[in-house]
Design a protein around this motif. Structure first.
Motif, mmCIF file in Angstrom:
data_model
loop_
_atom_site.group_PDB
_atom_site.id
_atom_site.type_symbol
_atom_site.label_atom_id
_atom_site.label_comp_id
_atom_site.label_asym_id
_atom_site.label_seq_id
_atom_site.Cartn_x
_atom_site.Cartn_y
_atom_site.Cartn_z
ATOM 1 N N UNK A 51 49.069 67.184 3.863
ATOM 2 C CA UNK A 51 48.710 65.778 4.132
ATOM 3 C C UNK A 51 47.228 65.639 4.467
ATOM 4 N N UNK A 52 46.625 66.732 4.927
ATOM 5 C CA UNK A 52 45.176 66.710 5.172
ATOM 6 C C UNK A 52 44.429 66.526 3.847
ATOM 7 N N UNK A 53 44.729 67.388 2.888
ATOM 8 C CA UNK A 53 44.000 67.334 1.616
ATOM 9 C C UNK A 53 44.351 66.085 0.813
ATOM 10 N N UNK A 83 46.706 54.326 -5.169
ATOM 11 C CA UNK A 83 46.333 55.213 -4.059
ATOM 12 C C UNK A 83 46.922 54.701 -2.748
ATOM 13 N N UNK A 84 46.930 53.374 -2.584
ATOM 14 C CA UNK A 84 47.520 52.806 -1.361
ATOM 15 C C UNK A 84 49.010 53.114 -1.322
ATOM 16 N N UNK A 85 49.665 52.967 -2.477
ATOM 17 C CA UNK A 85 51.114 53.234 -2.514
ATOM 18 C C UNK A 85 51.404 54.698 -2.260
ATOM 19 N N UNK A 86 50.646 55.578 -2.925
ATOM 20 C CA UNK A 86 51.045 56.989 -2.783
ATOM 21 C C UNK A 86 50.678 57.533 -1.424
ATOM 22 N N UNK A 87 49.556 57.123 -0.871
ATOM 23 C CA UNK A 87 49.253 57.667 0.450
ATOM 24 C C UNK A 87 50.004 56.935 1.544
ATOM 25 N N UNK A 88 50.198 55.625 1.366
ATOM 26 C CA UNK A 88 51.109 54.915 2.263
ATOM 27 C C UNK A 88 52.486 55.550 2.186
#
Lengths: 242, 416
Positions: free
Chosen positions: B53-55, B195-200
């Motif tokens: 989750x860091x990377x 990106x918002x969906x996948x990291x959210x």
């Protein structure tokens, strides 16, 4: 005179429960609802269930399908011990099932939460999702590693889910998540789960919750029961009598 | 130039050591499976999930910052936009490697594609970041294309690599560049919600787990997005401040300062989110919720929270980026970025591990006589080594890309 539950007066609870299982097996699987009742007033925390499960499933170190939680309550001299055997709750709404990314675990039509070892990718997401700590990861360890040889009790085949498997390096169930399945493979043969058979104090009961004449249904009608973390809405099928 | 040479030597020295150590870790992981790992039945996820989750956060953050330019037309940050895209790609690779090695059956990863369960946030996450990585590759290629074609003429390895990566494309006309720019704008615009969906979604992966009250918070997906932006911004800040070819120029100093302001704002937002998450949980005092937080703050790894998360992740960057005497000096601003990059390893460890360290049922740990059933976890040597190897690989690819491809932040490449 101490209180003696009605069931103690019966001839043999094991025979009655095996009859219950036989009756349930006559029905279509979707009409059965396997459940467990654990009488906490009779549990002495001997861990016979833990051991019989070990022997039946040949689980490796750290993998325990059922455990007995033992706690001391109060301060000396007013102390008492409380025991809580904890198998898989076989939830009606199992939180572990939805989270599996590959659908390797599901609630089968008899209400038992099962795992397909050949599909599970070992991500362990389901372990985090279980509110009861009932799921374990098989790290591939052995009780007798670093001894001259692995003892036969570790290398003998198991018959979980009715599949013959010999545990060996890199092969399922090593690298998989594992859990209690109410001994589904024994049920198919009309046998009770191993922990039920081996409970020395007759604290554990098993049967079809959909059958009003089964011993478990009868006990749940007559005694006060509770389930663990009912507020989570998981709707477990393991009931505790206290 | 002399300094640069010293830096290069140090960089490759560190990278080679990391790769060597990583080879040992990889050997152990492949021959011993998970036996040499220290995570257990209770703390069932460890260093690798935290680094994942860091990377992935670095990747999403860097990508979203590149989108400021490509999707929203914030020209101010154009000189670093390519670098941001490239950083996003390498971070994504490091993230995926970490999570791949964490699987019990690595050879079955394809099942997430062949038989996904879309009730699982993890399946969603995998599908979304697959879409994201495809988009990222295409966006980067269209952005670099004309320069790849131009660089194909160069002698040496760089020319060869660029020739291969141009995939036969030859057109460097203004018209074709304009077409690329449009394509990049479209891809960048699709990339923002993606990106918002996948990291959210990564945040939601934790947030949906009601069995772990410390994760079960509606703030989690948002917290993940904010922290992705902070860490990704911090990484770009450090790279640009210290490594840009135009270091020392006025333009560089000004852009570093402006990027610093952006990161400062994001860090302050992160303070707000973190405070909200912690204070609400602490006040509520539900054991499963407050237990992990107290462990984070006062447990054996208190320093990861106080020195790492709060000190290096918040106080140091806020001071360096807000104080007049430091916030226009590229070295100090870069240091603020570096401080964030280091601190967020701790932030990620604290998200994954403490919430798992409180048993689901009281007495469960004592009931199982096994070292695997423990409320205490430190990564094993094998876990560290393999993780270091992945970092080494990322550093190798980053350096190769940086020197061979037209991704450097300077005028020559940034305006195509």
């Amino acid at each position: 005179m101490p209180y003696v539950p009605a069931v103690m007066e019966m001839e043999n609870a094991i025979i009655r429960m095996m009859d219950d299982v036989q009756r349930a097996l006559q029905k279509p699987p979707s009409e059965r609802r396997w459940g467990m009742v654990i009488d906490l007033t009779k549990c002495v925390a001997c861990d016979a269930c833990t051991v019989s499960c070990k022997a039946e499933k040949k689980t490796p170190p750290g993998v325990n399908y059922t455990v007995v939680i033992k706690e001391e309550v109060g301060t000396y001299p007013n102390v008492r011990a409380v025991f809580l055997p904890r198998p898989c709750m076989q939830c009606e709404n199992p939180p572990c099932v939805d989270v599996c990314p590959v659908g390797a675990t599901w609630k089968n039509e008899e209400g038992i939460v099962v795992i397909d070892y050949d599909v599970c990718i070992g991500c362990r997401y389901c372990v985090t999702a279980c509110p009861y700590g009932a799921r374990n990861f098989d790290f591939g360890e052995w009780y007798t590693e670093n001894t001259p040889m692995l003892e036969p009790y570790e290398t003998a085949p198991t018959f979980e889910y009715g599949e013959e498997r010999v545990r060996s390096e890199g092969v399922s169930p090593i690298g998989n998540v594992r859990k209690c399945n109410f001994c589904i493979e024994r049920l198919r043969e009309g046998l009770l789960p191993a922990c039920i058979n081996d409970c020395i104090g007759r604290a554990r009961y098993f049967g079809d919750l959909n059958d009003p004449d089964s011993l478990v249904s009868e006990m749940l009608r007559e005694r006060y029961s509770f389930r663990l973390k009912e507020d989570l809405g998981t709707n477990p099928k393991v009931f505790y009598l206290s | 130039m002399k300094n640069n040479k010293k830096f290069n030597v140090a960089y490759w020295l560190v990278t080679v050591v990391l790769l060597a150590v990583g080879a040992v870790g990889l050997y152990w992981r492949l021959t011993q499976g998970h036996r040499m790992a220290n995570y257990g039945q209770l703390i069932v996820w460890g260093l690798w999930v935290a680094l994942y989750i860091y990377f992935i956060g670095l990747s999403a953050g860097a990508f979203l910052i590149s989108s400021l330019v490509y999707a929203f037309g914030v020209e101010r940050f154009r000189p670093i936009a390519r670098l941001a895209l490239f950083t996003a790609l390498i971070s994504l690779l490091a993230a995926l490697l970490n999570i791949w090695f964490d699987l019990g059956h690595m050879e079955r990863f394809y099942e997430v594609f062949s038989r996904p369960n879309f009730l699982s946030m993890m399946a969603w996450m995998v599908w979304l970041y697959t879409a994201y990585s495809i988009l990222l590759l295409f966006e980067l290629w269209f952005e670099l294309r004309t320069d790849l074609v131009r660089w194909s003429e160069k002698a040496g390895l760089s020319g060869k690599v660029c020739r291969i990566l141009a995939f036969g494309s030859k057109d460097t006309s203004t018209k074709s560049r304009a077409r690329d720019t449009r394509t990049v704008k479209i891809l960048g615009s699709i990339g923002v919600p993606l990106a918002i969906m996948f990291h959210g979604g990564v945040g939601a992966l934790f947030g949906v787990i009601s069995a772990r009250p410390a994760w079960h918070s509606g703030l989690f997906p948002l917290l993940f997005l904010v922290s992705a932006l902070v860490s990704g911004g911090g990484l770009l800040l450090a790279i640009y401040a210290f490594l840009a070819p135009d270091r020392g120029s006025e333009a560089h100093t000004a852009l570093v300062a402006d990027l610093g302001k952006l990161v400062l704002g994001l860090t302050l937002l992160d303070v707000l989110f973190t405070f909200s998450e912690y204070s609400i949980a602490l006040y509520g005092a539900i054991p499963g919720d407050v237990g992990p937080l107290l462990k984070t703050m006062t447990g054996p790894f208190w320093y990861v929270f106080w020195i790492g998360q709060i000190g290096l992740g918040m106080i140091v960057p806020i001071v360096l980026l807000a104080w007049k005497r430091t916030n226009r000096n590229p070295n100090w601003v870069g240091l603020a970025g570096f401080s964030i990059v280091v601190a967020f390893v701790g932030v990620r460890l604290n998200i994954v591990i403490p919430p798992l360290s409180v048993p689901e049922l009281q007495g469960l740990v004592e009931a199982v006589p096994s070292a695997r059933m423990s409320t205490f976890y430190v990564p094993s040597t094998m876990e560290w080594f393999l993780a270091m190897g992945i970092v080494g690989l990322a550093l190798t690819l980053y350096a190769l890309g940086y020197s061979l491809l037209p991704v450097k932040p300077n005028k020559e490449t940034s305006h195509g």
